[in-house]
Write a protein that holds these residues in place. Structure first.
Motif, PDB file in Angstrom:
ATOM      1  N   HIS A 171     -12.783  -3.276   4.265  1.00 48.03           N
ATOM      2  CA  HIS A 171     -13.585  -3.800   3.157  1.00 48.03           C
ATOM      3  C   HIS A 171     -15.023  -3.274   3.217  1.00 48.03           C
ATOM      4  O   HIS A 171     -15.660  -3.106   2.180  1.00 48.03           O
ATOM      5  CB  HIS A 171     -13.564  -5.330   3.161  1.00 48.03           C
ATOM      6  N   ARG A 174     -14.849   0.227   1.795  1.00 47.66           N
ATOM      7  CA  ARG A 174     -14.814   0.162   0.324  1.00 47.66           C
ATOM      8  C   ARG A 174     -16.220   0.029  -0.247  1.00 47.66           C
ATOM      9  O   ARG A 174     -16.549   0.674  -1.247  1.00 47.66           O
ATOM     10  CB  ARG A 174     -13.959  -1.029  -0.122  1.00 47.66           C
ATOM     11  N   VAL A 203     -10.701   3.838  -3.846  1.00 46.29           N
ATOM     12  CA  VAL A 203     -10.567   3.834  -2.394  1.00 46.29           C
ATOM     13  C   VAL A 203      -9.134   3.531  -1.969  1.00 46.29           C
ATOM     14  O   VAL A 203      -8.702   3.923  -0.883  1.00 46.29           O
ATOM     15  CB  VAL A 203     -11.560   2.819  -1.771  1.00 46.29           C
ATOM     16  N   GLN A 204      -8.362   2.880  -2.856  1.00 45.48           N
ATOM     17  CA  GLN A 204      -6.959   2.588  -2.537  1.00 45.48           C
ATOM     18  C   GLN A 204      -6.130   3.862  -2.405  1.00 45.48           C
ATOM     19  O   GLN A 204      -5.016   3.832  -1.858  1.00 45.48           O
ATOM     20  CB  GLN A 204      -6.346   1.688  -3.619  1.00 45.48           C
ATOM     21  N   LEU A 209      -5.965  -1.759   1.319  1.00 39.66           N
ATOM     22  CA  LEU A 209      -6.819  -2.921   1.548  1.00 39.66           C
ATOM     23  C   LEU A 209      -5.955  -4.159   1.650  1.00 39.66           C
ATOM     24  O   LEU A 209      -5.276  -4.540   0.698  1.00 39.66           O
ATOM     25  CB  LEU A 209      -7.822  -3.085   0.402  1.00 39.66           C
TER      26      LEU A 209
END
Length: 400
Positions: A171, A174, A203-204, A209
């Protein structure tokens, strides 16, 4: 220096040579240095004045373009100034593109750091976090990359995977990626870049995540929460009780002064509020008793102070307030969960949605603001009184 021209505030003028620039960095407080002989060149000192960025400033298309040429003292000024006429001539005839002010990610990120650091419409904490991520994470990892060669593969290998290897939490990675994406987006919006190489990147694409940690507090946690608050230090007890009772943000609460509690209201100044609008909260009998008892404790144990939450000099830092929150954690949650719990309980009690939004000082559409101030404020006191009585029934006891 021409008599008709006065130096700008924060600018020192002189002959731009190695000796003079070094003296300016050590002895002067002016942020910029200029030489009248070279009006297109500006030196800008870094924060600790150990070096200076050298910019070529051109006025094109009705705006000023700042193109970084390097850092002093690393660059040779004599060589730079000897080649300056040829450089300006090439730009004039188009051999060097006038539209490309930002060539590397270092150029982009340094520009964006300055762009956000001077934007007072953004919260100071967000600006500080953004600038910190730029200098601690982004510049060392991707600053050397040319913008024209930067793509999805680069951000995946140089930033995301590098931070994963260093065991940074996903996180946080991200957040760093989002800062970089915002920098590209802002530069494109202001026409400093023609193309955004990260447009469409998420970012995925590079990492999975997981669900965020369960940080919620529910009404069933009130008994343990009140017990934890009773066991905390007296200032920590008050800080988090006020957040729970009024749904205020941690910074709004932390920065409270005694003068903000005037008569029957707690006034949060616009400068302290996230919405940048003054917020008035009516004080209930329970709140007045809590504040009175704390003030007596403070006078007896600390002395007379302007702030409710005092550090060694004036007010406690945000880091200290977050440290205090660890004193009351009987389970995994953040201090912001107190604000959410307040909103949840008053909603469950049947408080009007707009009244609840007013209590928490959420930003409202312009057309509703006049209505809110003239009508909804009348229902805030009744809602808070009912809510605080509900907390009393659930075990709330103000410190005595």
């Amino acid at each position: 220096m021409p008599k008709s021209v006065k130096p700008s505030v924060g600018v020192q003028f002189g002959k731009a040579n190695t000796t003079t620039i070094k003296r300016w960095l050590v002895e002067s407080e002016a942020r910029e240095f200029r030489d009248w002989q070279y009006p297109n060149v500006k030196f800008r000192a870094n924060t600790n004045r150990t070096k200076a960025s050298v910019f070529l400033v051109l006025h094109e298309g009705g705006k000023s373009l700042w193109k970084k040429q390097g850092h002093f003292p690393a660059m040779c000024l004599k060589t730079f100034f000897n080649g300056l006429p040829q450089l300006l001539a090439k730009r004039a005839i188009g051999e060097i593109s006038n539209s490309s002010e930002l060539l590397t990610l270092e150029d982009l990120l340094l520009w964006y750091a300055e762009h956000v650091s001077t934007n007072t419409t953004l919260s100071k904490s967000w600006r500080d976090n953004c600038v910190s991520m730029i200098h601690k994470q982004l510049l060392p990892k991707v600053g050397h990359q040319k913008i024209t060669e930067f793509d999805f593969i680069c951000i995946d290998s140089l930033l995301v995977k590098a931070m994963l290897s260093a065991e940074y939490p996903p996180h946080y990675i991200r957040l760093c990626v989002n800062v970089l994406k915002r920098a590209f987006s802002a530069a494109c919006d202001l026409r400093l870049l023609a193309v955004n190489p990260l447009a469409g990147y998420r970012v995925q694409f590079s990492l999975k995540l997981g669900p965020a940690l369960e940080t919620a507090l529910t009404e069933t946690d009130l008994t343990e929460l009140f017990a934890a608050l009773q066991g905390a230090s007296r200032p920590a007890n008050l800080l988090f009780l006020l957040m729970l009772m009024f749904g205020t943000r941690i910074n709004e609460t932390r920065l409270s002064r005694w003068e903000h509690f005037a008569g029957d209201y707690w006034i949060i100044p616009a400068v302290n509020a996230k919405t940048r609008q003054e917020h008035r909260l009516p004080l209930t009998p329970a709140a007045k008793a809590l504040l009175y008892n704390f003030k007596q404790w403070q006078l007896n144990n600390v002395g007379k102070r302007s702030f409710l939450f005092c550090g060694e000099k004036d007010v406690i830092s945000k880091r200290t307030a977050q440290y205090w929150s660890e004193q009351i954690r009987f389970k995994e949650f953040t201090s912001h969960a107190l604000r959410k719990l307040c909103r949840t309980i008053i909603a469950d009690m049947g408080v009007d949605t707009m009244v609840g939004e007013r209590i928490l000082n959420h930003a409202l559409p312009v057309l509703l603001r006049t209505y809110v101030h003239s009508t909804l404020d009348k229902g805030v006191l009744a809602a808070l009184e009912a809510y605080h009585q509900h907390l009393v029934k659930r075990g709330f006891v103000g410190a005595t």
